[in-house]
Enzyme design. Structure first.
Site, mmCIF file in Angstrom:
data_model
loop_
_atom_site.group_PDB
_atom_site.id
_atom_site.type_symbol
_atom_site.label_atom_id
_atom_site.label_comp_id
_atom_site.label_asym_id
_atom_site.label_seq_id
_atom_site.Cartn_x
_atom_site.Cartn_y
_atom_site.Cartn_z
ATOM 1 N N SER A 210 0.847 -1.196 0.000
ATOM 2 C CA SER A 210 0.000 0.000 0.000
ATOM 3 C C SER A 210 0.887 1.254 0.000
ATOM 4 C CB SER A 210 -0.957 -0.031 1.193
ATOM 5 O OG SER A 210 -1.932 0.979 1.091
ATOM 6 N N ASP B 257 -8.770 -5.678 -5.215
ATOM 7 C CA ASP B 257 -8.450 -4.440 -4.501
ATOM 8 C C ASP B 257 -9.446 -3.338 -4.883
ATOM 9 O OD1 ASP B 257 -7.203 -2.169 -3.353
ATOM 10 O OD2 ASP B 257 -5.213 -3.014 -3.695
ATOM 11 N N HIS C 208 -7.760 -5.219 -0.621
ATOM 12 C CA HIS C 208 -6.520 -4.459 -0.473
ATOM 13 C C HIS C 208 -5.685 -4.914 0.715
ATOM 14 C CE1 HIS C 208 -3.819 -1.053 -0.867
ATOM 15 N NE2 HIS C 208 -3.989 -0.767 0.406
#
Length: 368
Positions: free
Chosen positions: A145, A307, A340
């Site tokens: 991320s 995601d 995610h």
């Protein structure tokens, strides 16, 4: 060994990308394993938006870390082999200088007087820390991320001491979905009456909790929420209009928001989400070439097909761009109902671990 802190930029101030300077800068970090005599066995681990330097347990009764499954003797990041460093990011609120820190010029917290910063600035602080720790080379910079954005910047700015990059679930530029969600979250904080222009006492609890709830809706998937919550109600809940916790999904989100308020600073959230928005290594550098074109070291990119924050089409586009410019990139996609956040979920370790382990084990051997 748990959280350590080191004061940096005491003699020469930190020069930020926007031209502002700051001195000194306190950095919170944790280390695992031992730095080799040749000082070249370091792995730098980058945390995501609201993470901390506490990536793994240091002893049996220690608090759990956010990547325990990957770190330790014999594990993916083998601490009998590697010297692992994980820092709390610049601008954060868990041991590193940020908006809640005291401004030495005023004796009061910086709050919104803290200088704006970028992902480049975050890694500049990390580079200084590693130099102070005696690290001469980095085996790999690993991040997911926002951590993947930091890892990518390392490949551009400090490839001279970095041997490889592992980027999990992070595009080469923040997409409109992520920018839009970040705006909504910041507006929730800014519009909270308790925010008080950043000069809040305690926290602007309603706004920060709401921001976290919005974030949680992007970190998971609708499939997972459907499986876990459906339209199930909370036991003995009231069906009254505007009841906060009639449905289980409402209770879950309320809990996530309430616990987040206890551990994170609202101003740091504003600054860090903006740094994510501004991240774009596809933009031309001074030589009019895209910044990512400078990447010449092995680069592992892992996308998550489900995601909902950094969409898979953006990861695929990044891969194609990297290939086009002859970056030595390896690309894999992982499917997970966790979306995610899958790389942080224990159940999903078997999907990510072999990819990371294989990449590290197959890095070119450096000549001495």
């Amino acid at each position: 060994m748990t959280l350590q802190q080191k004061e940096l930029f005491q003699k020469s101030p930190l020069l930020l990308e926007n031209g502002e300077t700051l001195s000194p800068v306190l950095v919170g970090y944790e280390t695992y394993g031992t730095l080799s005599a040749s000082r070249d066995n370091c792995i730098l681990l980058e945390h995501a938006l609201t993470g901390t330097a506490h990536a793994a347990k240091h002893f049996e009764d220690d608090a759990p870390g956010w990547w325990d499954d990957y770190i330790g003797p014999g594990k993916t990041i083998d601490t009998d082999k590697y010297f692992l460093v994980c820092t709390n990011v610049f601008g954060g609120c868990s041991g590193t200088t940020g908006p809640s820190s005291i401004n030495p010029k005023t004796g009061e917290p910086f709050r919104l007087q803290f200088p704006g910063f970028s992902i480049k600035d975050i890694i500049k602080v990390q580079r200084e820390l590693l130099e102070q720790l005696g690290v001469t080379r980095i085996v790999s910079v690993i991040g997911g991320s926002m951590g993947g954005m930091q890892a990518t910047e390392w490949a551009i700015d400090y490839a001279d001491i970095t041997d490889s990059i592992i980027n999990i679930a992070s595009p080469l530029a923040a997409g409109p979905d992520a920018i839009g969600y970040n705006l909504i979250m910041r507006m929730a904080i800014l519009n909270d009456p308790d925010f008080n222009g950043g000069n809040y006492i305690g926290q602007p609890e309603g706004g920060l909790a709401t921001a976290r709830m919005v974030g949680m809706m992007t970190y998971r998937t609708s499939e997972l929420f459907s499986k876990r919550f459906e339209r199930f109600t909370v036991a003995e809940s009231s069906p009254a209009a505007f009841s906060k916790e009639h449905f289980q999904i409402e209770s879950y989100l309320q809990y996530q928001g309430d616990t987040f308020v206890e551990r994170f600073d609202a101003n740091s959230y504003l600054y860090l989400t903006k740094a994510i928005d501004l991240f774009d290594v596809t933009a031309p550098a001074k030589d009019d070439l895209p910044a990512f074109s400078k990447i010449k070291i092995p680069y592992l990119l892992i996308g998550i097909t489900t995601d909902q924050l950094f969409r898979i089409h953006d990861l695929r586009r990044g891969y194609e761009l990297l290939k086009e410019w002859d970056v030595p990139v390896t690309y894999h996609e992982v499917a997970s109902e966790y979306g995610h956040d899958a790389f942080l979920v224990e159940k999903e370790v078997p999907k990510f671990e072999p990819l990371i382990r294989s990449f590290l084990n197959n890095l070119p051997v450096k000549s001495i």
